[in-house]
Write a protein that holds these residues in place. Structure first.
Motif, PDB file in Angstrom:
ATOM      1  N   THR A 113      66.093  56.199 -10.199  1.00 27.45           N
ATOM      2  CA  THR A 113      65.926  54.777  -9.885  1.00 27.45           C
ATOM      3  C   THR A 113      64.858  54.548  -8.820  1.00 27.45           C
ATOM      4  N   GLY A 115      61.999  55.184  -9.513  1.00 30.86           N
ATOM      5  CA  GLY A 115      61.069  54.558 -10.438  1.00 30.86           C
ATOM      6  C   GLY A 115      59.634  54.989 -10.306  1.00 30.86           C
ATOM      7  N   GLU A 169      67.397  50.750  -6.155  1.00 34.33           N
ATOM      8  CA  GLU A 169      67.767  49.631  -7.017  1.00 34.33           C
ATOM      9  C   GLU A 169      69.053  48.939  -6.563  1.00 34.33           C
ATOM     10  N   LYS A 289      59.549  52.314 -14.626  1.00 40.32           N
ATOM     11  CA  LYS A 289      60.501  51.364 -14.060  1.00 40.32           C
ATOM     12  C   LYS A 289      61.874  52.023 -13.981  1.00 40.32           C
ATOM     13  N   GLY A 290      62.481  51.947 -12.797  1.00 37.62           N
ATOM     14  CA  GLY A 290      63.700  52.694 -12.517  1.00 37.62           C
ATOM     15  C   GLY A 290      64.776  52.592 -13.578  1.00 37.62           C
TER      16      GLY A 290
END
Length: 317
Positions: A113, A115, A169, A289-290
């Motif tokens: 996450t 990312g 996140e 993108k995470g």
């Protein structure tokens, strides 16, 4: 109307609770390695600059200083990104764990996450690394509520060091506001009789979504939050093995030396059952993108459904 998930930041919950606790406990001191705006320890630093130490880009110095402060009677929280703390393994081993220095390491930006920062920053081995250290306790909160409770729990000085793994996140809020963390205890979010999914962190919310889909396939799935990785809730593992016969583990971490390995150890010693480990294989992460990376690496909700369904239907001799 579909229920909208409430999403909250774990690191913000940590920073805010730390600052609130600083009002009550003058023995709390906080150290950071030049990342306080990201780890959110800066919230504490602004309120209590005399008890906040920015050690700069010198994580080894942060760890050794934290050890000394904790052995001098202070309640110490030390934070940086997870990947940077792991670089100080030998200092943690010698200065903290060997001396049983009660330092609370609360790290952020763990797992995939992270990312876009990519594989150099997406540490996937830290739960295994820290779990292997004598005297070290390891906790991976499931949401902001549990993060707040864990921070509060650690503010009362304990006789050993802790490693708390947070992320970049925001995660869905799964716990009620009055939830209290209990070391060494798991929480069953969903009961079930056919199979058990044990997870921590973001993977618990994924497991809950997967369990709803699996219900439509006729599979009654138990979902257990294993946020206390060390010590581990061995009783819950054996109970799940006895009652559901098969266990799936899901983690945002390598399948080697993580939750899956711990659960397999317990069942192997006490009540052998088939185990399916869902997590990162023997690879590094990837920039992206995470939340999208879970699907890319086949550990997202749909992957958990597909893998659990096949695992449940598989016959064993």
């Amino acid at each position: 109307m579909q229920k909208i998930e409430k999403m909250e930041s774990l690191r913000e919950a940590y920073g805010n609770e730390l600052a609130a606790l600083g009002e009550k406990n003058r023995d709390i001191v906080v150290l950071d390695a030049d990342l306080s705006s990201s780890t959110k320890t800066g919230v504490f630093g602004k309120k209590f600059p005399d008890r906040f130490y920015n050690m700069g880009i010198s994580e080894q110095s942060m760890v050794s200083t934290a050890a000394g402060l904790s052995l001098s009677g202070k309640t110490v929280f030390a934070s940086t990104f997870a990947v940077f703390l792991s670089n100080t393994y030998n200092v943690i081993r010698q200065s903290v764990c060997y001396n049983e220095a009660p330092v609370n390491f609360v790290v952020t930006h763990s797992g995939i996450t992270v990312g876009e920062d990519g594989p150099t920053h997406q540490i996937l081995e830290d739960v295994g690394i820290m779990s292997g250290l004598p005297n070290m306790k390891v906790i991976v909160p499931v949401d902001s509520v549990e993060t707040t409770s864990v921070t509060d729990y650690l503010s009362v000085k304990k006789p050993s060091p802790y490693y708390v793994r947070l992320t970049r996140e925001k995660f869905p809020v799964l716990n009620e506001s009055n939830y209290e963390f209990h070391e060494g205890k798991s929480v069953t979010f969903r009961d079930g009789s056919d199979i058990t999914i044990m997870a921590y962190g973001i993977m618990v919310s994924f497991a809950l979504k997967a369990a709803e889909i699996l219900r439509g396939k006729g599979i009654d799935t138990r979902v257990v939050n294993m946020s206390s990785i060390k010590p581990l809730d061995r009783t819950a593992i054996v109970k799940a093995a006895r009652e559901t016969g098969k266990i799936v583990t899901a983690e945002e971490h390598s399948i080697y030396n993580g939750l899956g390995s711990r659960v397999a150890e317990v069942t192997g010693e006490e009540y052998p059952v088939p185990i399916l480990r869902i997590g990162m294989p023997d690879i590094f992460g990837k920039s992206g993108k995470g939340m999208e990376l879970f699907d890319y690496f086949h550990i997202g909700v749909n992957d958990i459904v597909e893998k659990t369904d096949k695992f449940f239907k598989r016959d064993y001799i």
